[in-house]
Design an enzyme around this catalytic site. Structure first.
Site, PDB file in Angstrom:
ATOM      1  N   ARG A 236       0.780  -1.259   0.006  1.00 16.34           N
ATOM      2  CA  ARG A 236       0.087   0.143  -0.064  1.00 16.34           C
ATOM      3  C   ARG A 236       0.750   0.992  -0.005  1.00 16.34           C
ATOM      4  NH1 ARG A 236      -2.994  -3.157  -1.295  1.00 16.34           N
ATOM      5  NH2 ARG A 236      -5.034  -3.798  -0.312  1.00 16.34           N
ATOM      6  N   GLU A 265      -5.917   5.706  -6.891  1.00 23.04           N
ATOM      7  CA  GLU A 265      -5.944   5.002  -7.740  1.00 23.04           C
ATOM      8  C   GLU A 265      -7.398   4.942  -8.094  1.00 23.04           C
ATOM      9  OE1 GLU A 265      -4.550   1.186  -6.183  1.00 23.04           O
ATOM     10  OE2 GLU A 265      -2.725   1.936  -5.999  1.00 23.04           O
ATOM     11  N   HIS A 285      -0.921  -1.287  -9.952  1.00 25.62           N
ATOM     12  CA  HIS A 285      -1.497  -2.325  -8.929  1.00 25.62           C
ATOM     13  C   HIS A 285      -2.194  -3.488  -9.414  1.00 25.62           C
ATOM     14  CE1 HIS A 285      -3.564  -2.051  -4.914  1.00 25.62           C
ATOM     15  NE2 HIS A 285      -3.206  -3.055  -5.133  1.00 25.62           N
TER      16      HIS A 285
END
Length: 326
Positions: A236, A265, A285
């Site tokens: 993260r 994001e 991601h």
């Protein structure tokens, strides 16, 4: 049940074998990403079961209270993006399989791929070759180097195994139980956090983002890293203090980074400074984004919907939302 699935950006869920688990339901899949709550409430006005793909869309009280027909939220893994109390107050069940004991092999593999890509400069060499330049510099091998693993849990443990195969040394930092587990598995534990950051040639983060870990890596930590070292974050973005990584890379400690996670994001504008640094490898991601991992995750998610529809919900996070006597 009327089922809505948010944020299936590449429209892949329909291609998975497990999608047939929803054959008995009225399913709507949204392939875009919407942040406006008014639009989300319009789209989801008749939704009874809502499927979330990880943390792509937050589910806060302000949105929950605008969804009158909602009875179930089905997802997998942790849920910092969900207001569980608001769901409970509305009598909406949250079901989420936390998959205890099962690491994300997909994330571990991507982490290792990013390590090799960054240490060998693979993206930079590819880009230069496309522009007619041949061999723009020297990479670095992994054998004999020290991999620092911050957070020796399920994914961190897998990375340690990979490192051993590649002839690397492994040093671990984290909570006391995690350091003890690493020692029991035959790896080293750093004496303190400062030694950990100064020793690692490659340092990778593997922790959940909770209040205690937010900003756990700061500018002082990064400044202790070697000029030719690499930091990798597939966990993260919030584990690193805001702005600390960009400043550290500009100052030359560490010398490079590989990043799969970002503060905001999805990134829809290319003004994030990390995207424009030659010493950074960025991916969008994709740690858990493999066909095999999606099949595993969404089998759980869709089975949770069927269990709820059958009157026997499983993986219940907030049993207080169940009617009295259930």
């Amino acid at each position: 049940m009327r089922v809505s699935i948010l944020d299936d950006w590449s429209d892949t869920l329909r291609t998975l074998p497990c999608f047939s688990l929803l054959d008995a339901h009225d399913v709507t899949v949204f392939n875009d990403h919407v942040t406006d709550e008014a639009e989300l409430s319009r789209r989801l006005a008749k939704t009874e079961a809502l499927v979330l793909i990880r943390e792509r869309t937050p589910l806060r009280a302000s949105l929950i209270n605008r969804l009158p027909d909602l009875r179930l939220v089905s997802q997998r893994s942790v849920y910092p993006h969900i207001d569980v109390d608001a769901l409970t107050a509305r009598g909406v069940l949250l079901c989420s399989n936390l998959h205890p004991g099962s690491p994300s092999y997909a994330t571990a593999e991507l982490t290792w791929g990013l390590i090799i890509a960054a240490m060998r400069g693979i993206p930079q060499q590819m880009n230069a070759m496309k522009k007619g330049r041949w061999q723009i510099g020297l990479g670095s091998t992994l054998r004999g180097k020290t991999l620092g693993i911050f957070g020796y849990g399920r994914i961190g443990g897998e990375l340690a195994k990979y490192a051993r195969v590649f002839g690397m040394n492994v040093v671990v930092w984290g909570r006391e139980p995690s350091r003890e587990k690493a020692l029991a598995d035959g790896y080293q534990a750093a004496r303190d956090k400062a030694e950990f950051f100064s020793r690692a040639d490659i340092l990778t983060l593997h922790m959940r983002l909770v209040p205690a870990t937010r900003g756990i890596v700061d500018g002082d930590d990064l400044a202790r890293m070697k000029p030719d070292s690499l930091i990798v974050n597939t966990s993260r973005a919030g584990l690193i203090a805001p702005g600390a990584l960009e400043a550290a890379l500009k100052a030359g400690r560490p010398g490079r980074a590989a990043i799969d996670v970002f503060d905001v994001e999805p990134i829809e504008r290319v003004d994030n400074p990390l995207l424009h640094m030659d010493n950074v490898v960025c991916t969008p991601h994709i740690g858990y984004v493999t066909r095999e991992e999606f099949q595993l995750q969404f089998t759980d998610i869709f089975e949770q919907i069927n269990a709820f529809a059958a009157g026997a919900p499983v993986n219940v996070v907030n049993p207080q939302a169940l009617p009295t006597g259930s």
